[in-house]
Design a protein around this motif. Sequence first.
Motif, mmCIF file in Angstrom:
data_model
loop_
_atom_site.group_PDB
_atom_site.id
_atom_site.type_symbol
_atom_site.label_atom_id
_atom_site.label_comp_id
_atom_site.label_asym_id
_atom_site.label_seq_id
_atom_site.Cartn_x
_atom_site.Cartn_y
_atom_site.Cartn_z
ATOM 1 N N LEU A 168 7.826 4.121 -1.465
ATOM 2 C CA LEU A 168 7.043 2.909 -1.268
ATOM 3 C C LEU A 168 5.792 2.924 -2.137
ATOM 4 C CD1 LEU A 168 7.320 2.572 2.626
ATOM 5 C CD2 LEU A 168 8.584 1.282 0.893
ATOM 6 N N GLU A 169 5.146 4.072 -2.217
ATOM 7 C CA GLU A 169 3.936 4.145 -3.037
ATOM 8 C C GLU A 169 4.259 3.997 -4.527
ATOM 9 O OE1 GLU A 169 1.605 7.509 -1.748
ATOM 10 O OE2 GLU A 169 0.913 6.343 -0.019
ATOM 11 N N ASP A 170 5.499 4.331 -4.911
ATOM 12 C CA ASP A 170 5.925 4.091 -6.289
ATOM 13 C C ASP A 170 5.994 2.600 -6.614
ATOM 14 O OD1 ASP A 170 6.098 6.753 -6.968
ATOM 15 O OD2 ASP A 170 8.260 6.901 -6.664
ATOM 16 N N LEU A 171 6.028 1.767 -5.586
ATOM 17 C CA LEU A 171 6.017 0.319 -5.801
ATOM 18 C C LEU A 171 4.612 -0.193 -6.114
ATOM 19 C CD1 LEU A 171 8.282 -0.801 -2.818
ATOM 20 C CD2 LEU A 171 8.953 -0.686 -5.226
ATOM 21 N N GLY A 172 3.609 0.643 -5.849
ATOM 22 C CA GLY A 172 2.235 0.224 -6.093
ATOM 23 C C GLY A 172 1.506 -0.222 -4.844
ATOM 24 N N VAL A 173 1.895 0.318 -3.693
ATOM 25 C CA VAL A 173 1.236 -0.004 -2.430
ATOM 26 C C VAL A 173 0.809 1.277 -1.735
ATOM 27 C CG1 VAL A 173 2.584 -2.113 -2.107
ATOM 28 C CG2 VAL A 173 3.399 0.032 -1.119
ATOM 29 N N ARG A 174 -0.094 1.145 -0.755
ATOM 30 C CA ARG A 174 -0.340 2.245 0.157
ATOM 31 C C ARG A 174 0.695 2.141 1.271
ATOM 32 N NH1 ARG A 174 -6.207 2.734 2.419
ATOM 33 N NH2 ARG A 174 -5.575 0.767 3.380
ATOM 34 N N ALA A 175 1.250 3.268 1.677
ATOM 35 C CA ALA A 175 2.302 3.261 2.689
ATOM 36 C C ALA A 175 1.889 4.132 3.863
ATOM 37 C CB ALA A 175 3.612 3.767 2.096
ATOM 38 N N PHE A 176 2.149 3.645 5.074
ATOM 39 C CA PHE A 176 1.737 4.341 6.276
ATOM 40 C C PHE A 176 2.907 4.490 7.254
ATOM 41 C CE2 PHE A 176 -2.147 2.414 4.672
ATOM 42 C CZ PHE A 176 -3.052 3.462 4.757
ATOM 43 N N ASP A 177 2.986 5.644 7.884
ATOM 44 C CA ASP A 177 3.935 5.903 8.963
ATOM 45 C C ASP A 177 3.450 5.172 10.205
ATOM 46 O OD1 ASP A 177 5.464 6.901 11.049
ATOM 47 O OD2 ASP A 177 5.115 9.013 10.562
ATOM 48 N N ALA A 178 4.226 4.176 10.660
ATOM 49 C CA ALA A 178 3.836 3.360 11.811
ATOM 50 C C ALA A 178 4.653 3.684 13.054
ATOM 51 C CB ALA A 178 3.956 1.881 11.473
#
Length: 219
Positions: A168-178
């Motif tokens: 997900l971070e490779d897409l250019g976003v911050r990603a969080f475990d929810a």
Amino acid sequence: MRIAIIGGTGKEGKGLALRWARAGHSVVIGSRDAGRAQQRALELSQEYRVVLQGSSNDAILPAAEVVVLAVPYTAHRETLSRFGESLAGKILIDITVPLVPPTIGEVRLPPGTSAALEGRALAPKARYVATLHHVSSAHLSAVERDIGGDVLLCSDDEEAKDVVLPLLEDLGVRAFDAGPLCNAIALESLTPVLIYLNERYQCGGTGVRITGLPSGNAA
């Protein structure tokens, strides 16, 4: 990473394929029509100078390490009923939101309470991950720009989370475990709210930003 996108010729599939290909992943887009997928992959490869492959949804699954389900909710059950066994042991990223036209700005819980929970029942051997509900297809496709929002992920498979969060971070976003997959009920329900905000305030691509955390996947 070898990534296959079921329904990859759609709006979300385009942006995901381009961004992951640019990040160095091997991406193949699928369609019910193999010729359409091949033509779309060729067009995108030439226009954006990336390497993409295309084939039928059936053909793209065997070699994939990660499979993305990028189909409308109306095709969700049919697709998973058909490919459920082929997804056994594979990480499956389900980005589906159960929108109900024409009132797509209203929360409508499906019979199984969320698309992700319905999907897991149809493909119980897949390593199920629900995410990417709050990123607009327009932002995904604008590959030269930062998406600018955060992404939340839900799954009961901790090892799958560890694989998908960096993707997900490779897409250019911050990603969080929810949290666990049942929390996808909340994630999917927020999307109609964002759609309503877009319409109410005449803006496009409203997203989510999580505050109070120092970073994304590294947190």
